[in-house]
Design a protein around this motif. Structure first.
Motif, PDB file in Angstrom:
ATOM      1  N   ARG A  56      -5.673  -1.270  -4.374  1.00 15.70           N
ATOM      2  CA  ARG A  56      -6.401  -0.039  -4.052  1.00 15.70           C
ATOM      3  C   ARG A  56      -7.836  -0.355  -3.672  1.00 15.70           C
ATOM      4  O   ARG A  56      -8.401   0.210  -2.741  1.00 15.70           O
ATOM      5  N   LEU A  57      -8.431  -1.283  -4.406  1.00 18.57           N
ATOM      6  CA  LEU A  57      -9.814  -1.673  -4.148  1.00 18.57           C
ATOM      7  C   LEU A  57      -9.944  -2.303  -2.761  1.00 18.57           C
ATOM      8  O   LEU A  57     -10.877  -2.003  -2.012  1.00 18.57           O
ATOM      9  N   LEU A  58      -9.000  -3.171  -2.423  1.00 15.57           N
ATOM     10  CA  LEU A  58      -9.014  -3.812  -1.105  1.00 15.57           C
ATOM     11  C   LEU A  58      -8.932  -2.754  -0.008  1.00 15.57           C
ATOM     12  O   LEU A  58      -9.689  -2.800   0.968  1.00 15.57           O
ATOM     13  N   THR A  59      -8.019  -1.787  -0.188  1.00 17.67           N
ATOM     14  CA  THR A  59      -7.851  -0.734   0.808  1.00 17.67           C
ATOM     15  C   THR A  59      -9.142   0.073   0.959  1.00 17.67           C
ATOM     16  O   THR A  59      -9.580   0.370   2.077  1.00 17.67           O
ATOM     17  N   PHE A  60      -9.745   0.396  -0.181  1.00 15.46           N
ATOM     18  CA  PHE A  60     -10.999   1.156  -0.181  1.00 15.46           C
ATOM     19  C   PHE A  60     -12.088   0.391   0.580  1.00 15.46           C
ATOM     20  O   PHE A  60     -12.832   0.969   1.372  1.00 15.46           O
ATOM     21  N   CYS A  61     -12.174  -0.911   0.346  1.00 18.93           N
ATOM     22  CA  CYS A  61     -13.198  -1.733   1.001  1.00 18.93           C
ATOM     23  C   CYS A  61     -12.974  -1.823   2.504  1.00 18.93           C
ATOM     24  O   CYS A  61     -13.919  -1.685   3.288  1.00 18.93           O
ATOM     25  N   VAL A  62     -11.731  -2.055   2.920  1.00 20.76           N
ATOM     26  CA  VAL A  62     -11.436  -2.134   4.353  1.00 20.76           C
ATOM     27  C   VAL A  62     -11.762  -0.799   5.004  1.00 20.76           C
ATOM     28  O   VAL A  62     -12.365  -0.726   6.079  1.00 20.76           O
ATOM     29  N   SER A  63     -11.381   0.273   4.315  1.00 22.95           N
ATOM     30  CA  SER A  63     -11.645   1.620   4.826  1.00 22.95           C
ATOM     31  C   SER A  63     -13.151   1.856   4.960  1.00 22.95           C
ATOM     32  O   SER A  63     -13.622   2.376   5.979  1.00 22.95           O
ATOM     33  N   ALA A  64     -13.914   1.451   3.948  1.00 18.88           N
ATOM     34  CA  ALA A  64     -15.367   1.626   3.989  1.00 18.88           C
ATOM     35  C   ALA A  64     -15.985   0.774   5.100  1.00 18.88           C
ATOM     36  O   ALA A  64     -16.935   1.199   5.768  1.00 18.88           O
ATOM     37  N   ILE A 103       0.831  -1.202   0.000  1.00 25.96           N
ATOM     38  CA  ILE A 103       0.000   0.000   0.000  1.00 25.96           C
ATOM     39  C   ILE A 103       0.869   1.257   0.000  1.00 25.96           C
ATOM     40  O   ILE A 103       0.635   2.198  -0.752  1.00 25.96           O
ATOM     41  N   THR A 104       1.897   1.251   0.858  1.00 18.43           N
ATOM     42  CA  THR A 104       2.796   2.404   0.917  1.00 18.43           C
ATOM     43  C   THR A 104       3.519   2.593  -0.417  1.00 18.43           C
ATOM     44  O   THR A 104       3.669   3.706  -0.907  1.00 18.43           O
ATOM     45  N   SER A 105       3.949   1.485  -1.003  1.00 15.54           N
ATOM     46  CA  SER A 105       4.667   1.550  -2.279  1.00 15.54           C
ATOM     47  C   SER A 105       3.802   2.161  -3.375  1.00 15.54           C
ATOM     48  O   SER A 105       4.297   2.918  -4.210  1.00 15.54           O
ATOM     49  N   LEU A 106       2.516   1.815  -3.362  1.00 20.74           N
ATOM     50  CA  LEU A 106       1.614   2.339  -4.393  1.00 20.74           C
ATOM     51  C   LEU A 106       1.582   3.854  -4.367  1.00 20.74           C
ATOM     52  O   LEU A 106       1.520   4.509  -5.407  1.00 20.74           O
ATOM     53  N   ASP A 107       1.620   4.416  -3.144  1.00 21.01           N
ATOM     54  CA  ASP A 107       1.605   5.867  -3.047  1.00 21.01           C
ATOM     55  C   ASP A 107       2.980   6.442  -3.389  1.00 21.01           C
ATOM     56  O   ASP A 107       3.086   7.472  -4.034  1.00 21.01           O
ATOM     57  N   ASP A 148       5.510   5.182  -5.355  1.00 24.93           N
ATOM     58  CA  ASP A 148       5.837   5.118  -6.780  1.00 24.93           C
ATOM     59  C   ASP A 148       5.032   4.006  -7.445  1.00 24.93           C
ATOM     60  O   ASP A 148       5.413   2.844  -7.417  1.00 24.93           O
ATOM     61  N   GLU A 149       3.898   4.394  -8.012  1.00 24.13           N
ATOM     62  CA  GLU A 149       2.994   3.393  -8.565  1.00 24.13           C
ATOM     63  C   GLU A 149       3.607   2.664  -9.767  1.00 24.13           C
ATOM     64  O   GLU A 149       3.487   1.451  -9.890  1.00 24.13           O
ATOM     65  N   ALA A 150       4.280   3.406 -10.655  1.00 21.44           N
ATOM     66  CA  ALA A 150       4.849   2.776 -11.857  1.00 21.44           C
ATOM     67  C   ALA A 150       5.849   1.691 -11.474  1.00 21.44           C
ATOM     68  O   ALA A 150       5.830   0.586 -12.022  1.00 21.44           O
ATOM     69  N   LEU A 151       6.702   2.013 -10.495  1.00 24.80           N
ATOM     70  CA  LEU A 151       7.695   1.034 -10.046  1.00 24.80           C
ATOM     71  C   LEU A 151       7.009  -0.175  -9.407  1.00 24.80           C
ATOM     72  O   LEU A 151       7.343  -1.328  -9.700  1.00 24.80           O
ATOM     73  N   THR A 152       6.018   0.103  -8.561  1.00 26.82           N
ATOM     74  CA  THR A 152       5.322  -0.984  -7.866  1.00 26.82           C
ATOM     75  C   THR A 152       4.658  -1.929  -8.866  1.00 26.82           C
ATOM     76  O   THR A 152       4.745  -3.147  -8.737  1.00 26.82           O
ATOM     77  N   ARG A 153       4.021  -1.343  -9.862  1.00 23.16           N
ATOM     78  CA  ARG A 153       3.355  -2.190 -10.867  1.00 23.16           C
ATOM     79  C   ARG A 153       4.376  -2.979 -11.673  1.00 23.16           C
ATOM     80  O   ARG A 153       4.148  -4.145 -11.999  1.00 23.16           O
ATOM     81  N   SER A 154       5.480  -2.339 -11.983  1.00 19.62           N
ATOM     82  CA  SER A 154       6.484  -3.042 -12.791  1.00 19.62           C
ATOM     83  C   SER A 154       7.107  -4.194 -12.013  1.00 19.62           C
ATOM     84  O   SER A 154       7.714  -5.086 -12.591  1.00 19.62           O
ATOM     85  N   LEU A 155       6.960  -4.178 -10.678  1.00 26.73           N
ATOM     86  CA  LEU A 155       7.466  -5.302  -9.882  1.00 26.73           C
ATOM     87  C   LEU A 155       6.428  -6.413  -9.764  1.00 26.73           C
ATOM     88  O   LEU A 155       6.646  -7.402  -9.076  1.00 26.73           O
TER      89      LEU A 155
END
Lengths: 314, 256
Positions: free
Chosen positions: A203-211, A182-186, A188-195
């Motif tokens: 992001r969806l999981l985080t949104f759901c837990v938050s909701a 989650i921290t990585s996504l904020d 550097d998203e491009a790097l995180t995705r490339s890994l």
């Protein structure tokens, strides 16, 4: 284990406080702080992925209406209604999130804002279900294991338990690999995705837990006030939650707790000067953003570091 | 055809009416370092973005290890073993060097949230990550900097770290986007050596987009020269540097 004991002791002290030292008015503020701590932690998750959600007022409201209606109309026991309401909110977040989360930055804020307004309008206009602008009166008190919890102290314990659960949940998330993602996504998203990280699902999981947390906070709020009205779940909820995080410090979950601790009593203490409340909020927010961008938690960390260095230099 | 790793077939990427990549075909072979050169705007970075699924292709196919990867998402392509590095230093700036490399290794095991439920994933991933970090710190010579916050490192070290994070992911093939850009001459030489070692010691294939001709000709087995999104030539370095069209489009103009 050392850190767990620290929290157990704090929790135990807080739990017995209303029965010995707290006057009823402070117990009431304690209930509100517990609820808002849960909500602020829920917003902290969103801030962690860099997407401020203005849908959180609606999530809170849906939790409140949902739990109340399921008890009142369907005669469901409190625990079932409470959890089903929160899960329902999480499910709704799953649905709208898969659309909304494709969008970033200010557009996401606007989109969630519009969503929140639509939900509040629905509360007002769908009179037969939600009771219109007058809201739903007579929300029944919670009951646990057959005991009805109507007293202020009972609510205080529930609220404290919920806040402790939310804090433990968010802290655990941040402390594990999930938190690293989650921290990585904020960061550097491009790097995180490339890994190899599927950023959309995380992001969806985080949104759901938050909701889910927002839904639980809202549900308890409705039962506590015994009245659920639409205006409680509008635009100001997410604004307050973001403020609590900024003032407390968004880098750590404890910041959300500190923020709730500081901001929740304000409106209660300023009841006679309500017109100045927003002014004070504004001034406090500006001061924090300008001079203490890391919030109170950041200030404490700095002080701690400063003291430690002085200790060393002696 | 068994030794073909990456196969780009009649690939086109259009932005509006302009073709950033136009009907491009080439392939890389097992154990090869392929260089990609071309003037600014010739489509090199776009090529990487299309191959790794960051941008959708307008037409054409990309195959990796015999399987079509066109249209797949970036993370899925990454999971197949095709990993890229970035032109600017791309690291997790607020984390230590150690944590950066650890995430590189770990994130492969937890690509989707549901993977957490696979038994042993986190425990095994952590164990592997620990070994990988130790090994890669040694390999890259970043050991002394392990506890430093990545954002505080000099630019050259950050770019080095960017490559090491990608290596931690254990790629089959590494797409490197201008690893020497912004580096001083000493750092460029070190980066060139790192690229060679990635292939020789770690047996990872490399596609290298680079402006520094000295580095490209020194480390690459073959070079693909692009201009306006089209391939002018693909050949061994010795012949590329004498190719009239390449000199005309690139070397003649850009060479100081």
């Amino acid at each position: 284990m050392k850190f767990v004991w620290k929290y157990v002791v704090i929790l135990a002290l807080l739990a017995v406080a209303p029965f010995f030292v707290l006057p009823p008015f402070l117990t009431h503020i304690g209930v509100m702080i517990g609820i808002y701590t849960t909500l602020a932690l829920s917003m902290n998750l969103m801030l962690r992925i860099g997407q401020i959600s203005f849908a959180h007022g609606a999530f809170m409201g849906l939790g409140a209406y949902g739990s109340a209606l399921m008890m009142m109309r369907l005669d469901l026991p409190f625990t079932v209604a409470f959890l089903a309401a929160a899960l329902g909110v999480a499910l709704l977040a799953l649905l709208v999130g898969s659309l909304f989360l494709r969008i970033r930055g200010v557009y996401f804020v606007l989109l969630t804002f519009a969503f929140g307004e639509i939900i509040v309008l629905t509360f007002i206009e769908w009179v037969s279900l939600f009771g219109g602008s007058g809201g739903l009166p007579g929300v029944p008190p919670p009951s646990l294991f057959g005991y009805a919890i109507g007293s202020r102290e009972g609510f205080y314990l529930l609220s404290l338990g919920l806040a402790a659960f939310a804090f433990a949940l968010v802290r655990t998330i941040y402390g594990t690999e999930l938190g690293a993602v989650i921290t990585s996504l904020d960061e550097d998203e491009a790097l995180t995705r490339s890994l190899g990280i599927d950023s959309r699902r995380y992001r969806l999981l985080t949104f759901c837990v938050s909701a889910f947390l927002a839904g639980m906070g809202g549900a308890l709020y409705g039962h506590y006030l015994t009245l659920v009205t639409p205006e409680d779940y509008g635009f100001w909820v997410p604004v307050n939650l973001v403020m609590m995080n900024v003032i407390g410090g968004i880098a750590q979950p404890i910041g959300a707790v500190l923020g709730a601790l500081l901001l929740v009593p304000l409106p209660e203490l300023l009841r006679d000067a309500k017109q100045y409340q927003m002014l004070l909020y504004g001034i406090v927010l500006i001061l924090f953003l300008l001079f203490m961008p890391d919030g109170m938690h950041g200030l404490f960390s700095k002080l701690k570091g400063h003291l430690a260095r002085r200790e060393l230099s002696r | 055809m068994n030794d073909v790793v990456l196969e780009v077939a009649t690939l086109t990427k259009a932005f509006g009416g302009v073709n950033a990549i136009s009907n491009l075909s080439f392939e890389t072979r097992r154990g090869e370092i392929l260089g990609v050169i071309g003037p600014n705007g010739s489509g090199k970075t776009t090529l990487f973005n299309v191959i790794t699924g960051v941008l959708p292709a307008s037409a054409g196919k990309v195959r990796f290890c015999g399987e079509a990867i066109t249209g797949l998402s970036t993370d899925t392509i990454s999971q197949r073993g095709l990993i890229r590095t970035f032109q600017s230093a791309t690291v997790f700036k607020n984390e230590t060097v150690y944590e950066n490399i650890r995430r590189g290794s770990m994130f492969g095991c937890i690509g989707k949230p549901s993977w957490f439920f696979r038994p042993g994933v986190v425990a095994n991933g952590k164990r592997t990550a620990k070994e990988t970090v130790a090994e890669l710190l040694e390999f890259s010579g970043l050991s002394d900097l392990a506890t430093r916050i990545a954002g505080t490192l000099p630019y050259g070290k950050q770019k080095m770290l960017g490559v090491v994070i990608a290596l931690a992911r254990r790629p089959l093939q590494l797409l490197m986007d201008e690893p020497a850009a912004g580096l001083n001459p000493t750092e460029t030489v070190a980066m060139g050596e790192l690229v060679t070692q990635i292939r020789d010691k770690r047996e990872i294939d490399v596609v290298l987009v680079e402006h520094d001709m000295k580095m490209v000709t020194a480390v690459c087995d073959r070079i693909l020269a692009l201009n306006y999104g089209k391939a002018i030539a693909i050949d061994i370095p010795e012949r590329i540097v004498r190719h009239p069209e390449v000199i005309d489009a690139y070397l003649g103009v850009d060479h100081e």
